[in-house]
Design a protein around this motif. Sequence first.
Motif, PDB file in Angstrom:
ATOM      1  N   HIS A  50      42.064  47.257  29.985  1.00 48.28           N
ATOM      2  CA  HIS A  50      41.409  46.218  30.748  1.00 48.28           C
ATOM      3  C   HIS A  50      41.882  45.969  32.062  1.00 48.28           C
ATOM      4  CE1 HIS A  50      39.007  42.985  31.917  1.00 48.28           C
ATOM      5  NE2 HIS A  50      39.775  42.425  32.053  1.00 48.28           N
ATOM      6  N   ILE A  51      43.197  45.670  31.789  1.00 50.41           N
ATOM      7  CA  ILE A  51      44.071  45.058  33.061  1.00 50.41           C
ATOM      8  C   ILE A  51      44.297  46.027  34.107  1.00 50.41           C
ATOM      9  CG2 ILE A  51      46.321  44.350  33.763  1.00 50.41           C
ATOM     10  CD1 ILE A  51      46.532  43.036  30.795  1.00 50.41           C
ATOM     11  N   SER A  53      42.332  48.320  34.919  1.00 49.26           N
ATOM     12  CA  SER A  53      40.962  48.691  35.441  1.00 49.26           C
ATOM     13  C   SER A  53      40.539  47.610  36.299  1.00 49.26           C
ATOM     14  CB  SER A  53      39.926  49.263  34.679  1.00 49.26           C
ATOM     15  OG  SER A  53      39.511  48.064  33.559  1.00 49.26           O
ATOM     16  N   THR A  54      40.918  46.369  35.956  1.00 47.30           N
ATOM     17  CA  THR A  54      40.401  45.107  36.670  1.00 47.30           C
ATOM     18  C   THR A  54      41.310  44.562  37.594  1.00 47.30           C
ATOM     19  OG1 THR A  54      40.851  43.527  34.756  1.00 47.30           O
ATOM     20  CG2 THR A  54      38.819  44.714  34.815  1.00 47.30           C
ATOM     21  N   SER A  55      42.677  44.463  37.323  1.00 43.51           N
ATOM     22  CA  SER A  55      43.741  43.859  37.999  1.00 43.51           C
ATOM     23  C   SER A  55      44.932  44.640  38.099  1.00 43.51           C
ATOM     24  CB  SER A  55      44.021  42.559  37.287  1.00 43.51           C
ATOM     25  OG  SER A  55      43.063  41.550  37.146  1.00 43.51           O
ATOM     26  N   GLN A 152      43.067  36.763  36.906  1.00 42.72           N
ATOM     27  CA  GLN A 152      42.501  36.670  35.698  1.00 42.72           C
ATOM     28  C   GLN A 152      42.933  35.787  34.652  1.00 42.72           C
ATOM     29  OE1 GLN A 152      40.887  39.872  33.156  1.00 42.72           O
ATOM     30  NE2 GLN A 152      42.038  41.292  34.787  1.00 42.72           N
ATOM     31  N   PRO A 171      38.416  33.693  36.931  1.00 45.11           N
ATOM     32  CA  PRO A 171      37.739  34.620  35.975  1.00 45.11           C
ATOM     33  C   PRO A 171      38.083  34.568  34.556  1.00 45.11           C
ATOM     34  CG  PRO A 171      38.172  35.698  38.301  1.00 45.11           C
ATOM     35  CD  PRO A 171      38.940  34.424  37.902  1.00 45.11           C
ATOM     36  N   HIS A 173      38.235  36.668  31.018  1.00 46.17           N
ATOM     37  CA  HIS A 173      37.773  38.070  30.263  1.00 46.17           C
ATOM     38  C   HIS A 173      38.193  37.708  28.859  1.00 46.17           C
ATOM     39  CE1 HIS A 173      36.385  41.955  29.379  1.00 46.17           C
ATOM     40  NE2 HIS A 173      37.464  42.188  28.728  1.00 46.17           N
TER      41      HIS A 173
END
Length: 178
Positions: A50-51, A53-55, A152, A171, A173
Amino acid sequence: MSGNKRLEEVKSLVSAHPDFPKKGVLFRNIFPVLRDVHGFKTLCDLIVEHIKSTSPDVELIVGLDSRGFLFGPIIAQLLGIGFAPVRKSGKLPGETYKVSYKLEYGEDSFEIEKSSIKQDQKILIIDDLIATGGSMKAACELVEKAGGNILQCFVVIELNCLNGRDKVNKPVHSLLTY
C-alpha cells in the motif's frame, strides 16, 4: 494469493472481545495476527505494498505509542527508511515537542524528540487502530509542529461507527474496517 484473499486471511485472525475494557465496547484485538507468523508477514506485506503504491516517496515512518511501535519499525526497515516514535508524555529524553489531546474521560499528551523530523520531511504516520481519532489528530499536530509533511495516516483497523477519520485533516487509510 490475491490482495482480497490476503486481507481476509488477516481479518480472520483479528479477535473480538465484547465488553472490554468496559461494558458496551467491542474490542478488536490485533495480537492474534502477530502470533501467527504467516498472518503477520501477510499484514506487513500488505502495508508495504500500500505504501509503495500510494506514497512511494515517504522518507520516515512515525509510529504511535504503543501499538504503532509493533508495525512502524518493521515497515520502515522493509522500505529502507527511518522510524521515529511518538510517545506518551515524559517517556522521551532530550528536547521534545508536545501536544495534548482529549480522551473520552480526560486528557493525555504525546511527545516527539525535536531531532526526529527534518523540516519538510515526508512522513507516514502508522498505528494499529483509529477509533474516535483523538490520538491520530494529536499525532498529526505533533508531526506538523516538528516540521514534517504528512503524506498519509495508516491504520490496520478502523472502527467506522466512531467516525475517527473525520477529526484528522490528513488522508487516512485503513486495511480493515468494522
